[in-house]
Design an enzyme around this catalytic site. Sequence first.
Site, PDB file in Angstrom:
ATOM      1  N   ASP A  16      42.610  20.206 -18.606  1.00 21.04           N
ATOM      2  CA  ASP A  16      43.107  18.968 -18.009  1.00 21.04           C
ATOM      3  C   ASP A  16      43.714  19.220 -16.624  1.00 21.04           C
ATOM      4  O   ASP A  16      44.277  20.289 -16.368  1.00 21.04           O
ATOM      5  CB  ASP A  16      44.158  18.340 -18.942  1.00 21.04           C
ATOM      6  CG  ASP A  16      44.450  16.887 -18.579  1.00 21.04           C
ATOM      7  OD1 ASP A  16      43.588  16.246 -17.944  1.00 21.04           O
ATOM      8  OD2 ASP A  16      45.537  16.404 -18.927  1.00 21.04           O
ATOM      9  N   ASN A  18      41.997  18.131 -13.516  1.00 21.90           N
ATOM     10  CA  ASN A  18      41.020  18.158 -12.415  1.00 21.90           C
ATOM     11  C   ASN A  18      41.285  17.047 -11.395  1.00 21.90           C
ATOM     12  O   ASN A  18      41.223  17.267 -10.183  1.00 21.90           O
ATOM     13  CB  ASN A  18      39.599  17.961 -12.960  1.00 21.90           C
ATOM     14  CG  ASN A  18      39.151  19.076 -13.860  1.00 21.90           C
ATOM     15  OD1 ASN A  18      39.796  20.112 -13.937  1.00 21.90           O
ATOM     16  ND2 ASN A  18      38.037  18.870 -14.543  1.00 21.90           N
ATOM     17  N   GLY A  19      41.570  15.854 -11.901  1.00 24.64           N
ATOM     18  CA  GLY A  19      41.770  14.710 -11.019  1.00 24.64           C
ATOM     19  C   GLY A  19      42.992  14.889 -10.130  1.00 24.64           C
ATOM     20  O   GLY A  19      42.945  14.636  -8.921  1.00 24.64           O
ATOM     21  N   HIS A  33      36.520  18.043 -10.610  1.00 28.09           N
ATOM     22  CA  HIS A  33      35.676  18.407 -11.750  1.00 28.09           C
ATOM     23  C   HIS A  33      34.754  19.574 -11.388  1.00 28.09           C
ATOM     24  O   HIS A  33      34.506  20.457 -12.212  1.00 28.09           O
ATOM     25  CB  HIS A  33      34.856  17.209 -12.224  1.00 28.09           C
ATOM     26  CG  HIS A  33      35.695  16.079 -12.756  1.00 28.09           C
ATOM     27  ND1 HIS A  33      36.725  16.282 -13.651  1.00 28.09           N
ATOM     28  CD2 HIS A  33      35.670  14.737 -12.515  1.00 28.09           C
ATOM     29  CE1 HIS A  33      37.291  15.112 -13.948  1.00 28.09           C
ATOM     30  NE2 HIS A  33      36.678  14.170 -13.265  1.00 28.09           N
ATOM     31  N   SER A  62      35.609  11.402 -26.450  1.00 29.93           N
ATOM     32  CA  SER A  62      35.050  10.097 -26.861  1.00 29.93           C
ATOM     33  C   SER A  62      35.642   8.971 -26.014  1.00 29.93           C
ATOM     34  O   SER A  62      34.989   7.952 -25.773  1.00 29.93           O
ATOM     35  CB  SER A  62      35.408   9.800 -28.324  1.00 29.93           C
ATOM     36  OG  SER A  62      35.199  10.895 -29.163  1.00 29.93           O
ATOM     37  N   GLU A  63      36.906   9.167 -25.572  1.00 29.62           N
ATOM     38  CA  GLU A  63      37.625   8.131 -24.819  1.00 29.62           C
ATOM     39  C   GLU A  63      37.323   8.183 -23.317  1.00 29.62           C
ATOM     40  O   GLU A  63      37.623   7.246 -22.580  1.00 29.62           O
ATOM     41  CB  GLU A  63      39.139   8.271 -25.034  1.00 29.62           C
ATOM     42  CG  GLU A  63      39.615   7.925 -26.435  1.00 29.62           C
ATOM     43  CD  GLU A  63      39.275   8.968 -27.497  1.00 29.62           C
ATOM     44  OE1 GLU A  63      39.139  10.161 -27.138  1.00 29.62           O
ATOM     45  OE2 GLU A  63      39.121   8.602 -28.670  1.00 29.62           O
ATOM     46  N   TRP A  65      34.650   7.810 -21.798  1.00 31.98           N
ATOM     47  CA  TRP A  65      33.711   6.756 -21.375  1.00 31.98           C
ATOM     48  C   TRP A  65      34.455   5.607 -20.722  1.00 31.98           C
ATOM     49  O   TRP A  65      33.865   4.821 -19.971  1.00 31.98           O
ATOM     50  CB  TRP A  65      32.938   6.205 -22.584  1.00 31.98           C
ATOM     51  CG  TRP A  65      32.005   7.179 -23.236  1.00 31.98           C
ATOM     52  CD1 TRP A  65      32.190   7.778 -24.435  1.00 31.98           C
ATOM     53  CD2 TRP A  65      30.752   7.658 -22.736  1.00 31.98           C
ATOM     54  NE1 TRP A  65      31.125   8.616 -24.721  1.00 31.98           N
ATOM     55  CE2 TRP A  65      30.221   8.552 -23.695  1.00 31.98           C
ATOM     56  CE3 TRP A  65      29.999   7.415 -21.568  1.00 31.98           C
ATOM     57  CZ2 TRP A  65      29.002   9.212 -23.534  1.00 31.98           C
ATOM     58  CZ3 TRP A  65      28.784   8.068 -21.411  1.00 31.98           C
ATOM     59  CH2 TRP A  65      28.301   8.952 -22.379  1.00 31.98           C
ATOM     60  N   ARG A  67      36.588   5.695 -18.428  1.00 28.56           N
ATOM     61  CA  ARG A  67      36.916   5.925 -17.006  1.00 28.56           C
ATOM     62  C   ARG A  67      35.994   5.082 -16.123  1.00 28.56           C
ATOM     63  O   ARG A  67      34.984   4.567 -16.611  1.00 28.56           O
ATOM     64  CB  ARG A  67      36.732   7.417 -16.688  1.00 28.56           C
ATOM     65  CG  ARG A  67      37.751   8.249 -17.436  1.00 28.56           C
ATOM     66  CD  ARG A  67      37.847   9.635 -16.883  1.00 28.56           C
ATOM     67  NE  ARG A  67      38.930  10.317 -17.576  1.00 28.56           N
ATOM     68  CZ  ARG A  67      39.455  11.453 -17.181  1.00 28.56           C
ATOM     69  NH1 ARG A  67      39.002  12.062 -16.102  1.00 28.56           N
ATOM     70  NH2 ARG A  67      40.440  12.002 -17.849  1.00 28.56           N
ATOM     71  N   LEU A 127      30.307  36.393 -27.062  1.00 24.10           N
ATOM     72  CA  LEU A 127      31.268  35.279 -27.083  1.00 24.10           C
ATOM     73  C   LEU A 127      30.550  34.002 -27.501  1.00 24.10           C
ATOM     74  O   LEU A 127      29.486  33.686 -26.961  1.00 24.10           O
ATOM     75  CB  LEU A 127      31.882  35.066 -25.688  1.00 24.10           C
ATOM     76  CG  LEU A 127      32.873  33.904 -25.599  1.00 24.10           C
ATOM     77  CD1 LEU A 127      34.264  34.326 -26.078  1.00 24.10           C
ATOM     78  CD2 LEU A 127      32.975  33.362 -24.167  1.00 24.10           C
ATOM     79  N   ARG A 183      50.094  16.886 -25.244  1.00 22.60           N
ATOM     80  CA  ARG A 183      49.474  16.077 -26.303  1.00 22.60           C
ATOM     81  C   ARG A 183      48.080  16.618 -26.616  1.00 22.60           C
ATOM     82  O   ARG A 183      47.517  17.396 -25.863  1.00 22.60           O
ATOM     83  CB  ARG A 183      49.434  14.597 -25.928  1.00 22.60           C
ATOM     84  CG  ARG A 183      48.713  14.280 -24.631  1.00 22.60           C
ATOM     85  CD  ARG A 183      48.659  12.760 -24.363  1.00 22.60           C
ATOM     86  NE  ARG A 183      48.098  12.478 -23.049  1.00 22.60           N
ATOM     87  CZ  ARG A 183      48.809  12.068 -21.996  1.00 22.60           C
ATOM     88  NH1 ARG A 183      50.109  11.878 -22.100  1.00 22.60           N
ATOM     89  NH2 ARG A 183      48.216  11.840 -20.842  1.00 22.60           N
ATOM     90  N   SER A 185      45.355  14.544 -27.445  1.00 22.70           N
ATOM     91  CA  SER A 185      44.313  13.637 -26.928  1.00 22.70           C
ATOM     92  C   SER A 185      43.032  13.661 -27.766  1.00 22.70           C
ATOM     93  O   SER A 185      41.915  13.729 -27.213  1.00 22.70           O
ATOM     94  CB  SER A 185      44.004  13.954 -25.455  1.00 22.70           C
ATOM     95  OG  SER A 185      45.143  13.792 -24.657  1.00 22.70           O
TER      96      SER A 185
HETATM   97  C1  IPE Z   1      41.549  15.198 -22.468  1.00 23.30           C
HETATM   98  O1  IPE Z   1      42.010  14.905 -21.207  1.00 23.30           O
HETATM   99  C2  IPE Z   1      40.057  15.284 -22.465  1.00 23.30           C
HETATM  100  C3  IPE Z   1      39.467  16.412 -21.744  1.00 23.30           C
HETATM  101  C4  IPE Z   1      40.112  17.374 -21.152  1.00 23.30           C
HETATM  102  C5  IPE Z   1      38.031  16.444 -21.718  1.00 23.30           C
HETATM  103  P1  IPE Z   1      42.343  13.405 -20.750  1.00 23.30           P
HETATM  104  O2  IPE Z   1      42.794  13.508 -19.352  1.00 23.30           O
HETATM  105  O3  IPE Z   1      41.206  12.516 -21.026  1.00 23.30           O
HETATM  106  O4  IPE Z   1      43.538  13.036 -21.721  1.00 23.30           O
HETATM  107  P2  IPE Z   1      44.613  11.852 -21.613  1.00 23.30           P
HETATM  108  O5  IPE Z   1      43.838  10.600 -21.374  1.00 23.30           O
HETATM  109  O6  IPE Z   1      45.520  12.162 -20.465  1.00 23.30           O
HETATM  110  O7  IPE Z   1      45.340  11.886 -22.903  1.00 23.30           O
HETATM  111  C1  IPE Z   2      40.140  16.775 -17.229  1.00 19.90           C
HETATM  112  O1  IPE Z   2      40.725  16.475 -16.014  1.00 19.90           O
HETATM  113  C2  IPE Z   2      38.637  16.609 -17.189  1.00 19.90           C
HETATM  114  C3  IPE Z   2      38.129  15.498 -17.979  1.00 19.90           C
HETATM  115  C4  IPE Z   2      38.814  14.713 -18.746  1.00 19.90           C
HETATM  116  C5  IPE Z   2      36.696  15.242 -17.868  1.00 19.90           C
HETATM  117  P1  IPE Z   2      41.185  14.993 -15.669  1.00 19.90           P
HETATM  118  O2  IPE Z   2      40.045  14.315 -14.971  1.00 19.90           O
HETATM  119  O3  IPE Z   2      41.690  14.308 -16.870  1.00 19.90           O
HETATM  120  O4  IPE Z   2      42.335  15.273 -14.639  1.00 19.90           O
HETATM  121  P2  IPE Z   2      43.706  14.450 -14.491  1.00 19.90           P
HETATM  122  O5  IPE Z   2      44.391  14.476 -15.824  1.00 19.90           O
HETATM  123  O6  IPE Z   2      43.343  13.057 -14.067  1.00 19.90           O
HETATM  124  O7  IPE Z   2      44.450  15.211 -13.437  1.00 19.90           O
HETATM  125 MG    MG Z   3      43.562  14.158 -17.670  1.00 22.39          MG
END
Ligand code: IPE
Ligand code: IPE
Ligand code: MG
Length: 243
Positions: A16, A18-19, A33, A62-63, A65, A67, A127, A183, A185
């Site tokens: 988690d 990347n954004g 990403h 699953s959630e 989608w 975005r 691995l 969490r 998630s």
């Molecule tokens: C969890 O991260 C899913 C992945 C890392 C693929 P999210 O960024 O989607 O989780 P929430 O929405 O903050 O709980």
């Molecule tokens: C996790 O990084 C990657 C995926 C859920 C695909 P995020 O894209 O959730 O990054 P933040 O949480 O917005 O920084």
């Molecule tokens: Mg995230």
Amino acid sequence: MTPSTTIPRHIAIVMDGNGRWAKQRFLPRLAGHKQGVEALRRCVSACIERGVRVLTVFAFSSENWNRPQDEVSGLMNLLAGALAREVPGLSQEGVQLHFVGERASLSDKVKAGFAQAETSTAANHRLILNVCFNYGGRWDIAQAAERVAAQGLPMTEGNLSAAMALSHVADPDLLIRTGGESRISNFLLWQTAYSELYFSTALWPEFGAEQLDAAIADFATRERRFGQISEQIKHSSQQRVVA
Ligand code: IPE
Ligand code: IPE
Ligand code: MG
């Protein structure tokens, strides 16, 4: 203690952040990403070097989608590109790939990429890399229950475990989540019943060997009691040393 007793055999990671990594740099989220794929590539090599046997990563839930549409399609394209580019090198390193999650709603191109990657790496044994894509812990429990019911078997823990999407590996010893959130998630709800949890504030694109070593070092300090008391654990490990 020898290193083999302190290195987790199975590490699971919620990759988690990347954004936020991209936002900090005034870049589009997809740039984060892309760097995330690089971080995963580094992490796979670091795990192999340290003797980790199974790495399970959460790549798309699953959630996810829900975005914005352009981010979802960007992630699908990134996945297709990463598969084409990375699978031969991963195979050379001895990685056996598995894609874990609901496949029916994925494009034919992605499904074919998954099947090809799994077939071409099936004989590798250094691995096991499980990439959880379109995965949700609740989906996993529900699909396992459906399979057990369809087989006409009793709904026992053993039968459910055998029907879960990660039945080819033992449960994770260590669950790492990067990005500062504490969490699950909807990740491995069933399989993390006794995993040690480690939360890192590092954003996934900046996660590397140093952060992995910090997580493993922390894991090595944990006493895994599985419901027993400390004295029982110490006693049985002394017996193992004597034996
Ligand atoms: C969890 O991260 C899913 C992945 C890392 C693929 P999210 O960024 O989607 O989780 P929430 O929405 O903050 O709980
Ligand atoms: C996790 O990084 C990657 C995926 C859920 C695909 P995020 O894209 O959730 O990054 P933040 O949480 O917005 O920084
Ligand atoms: Mg995230």
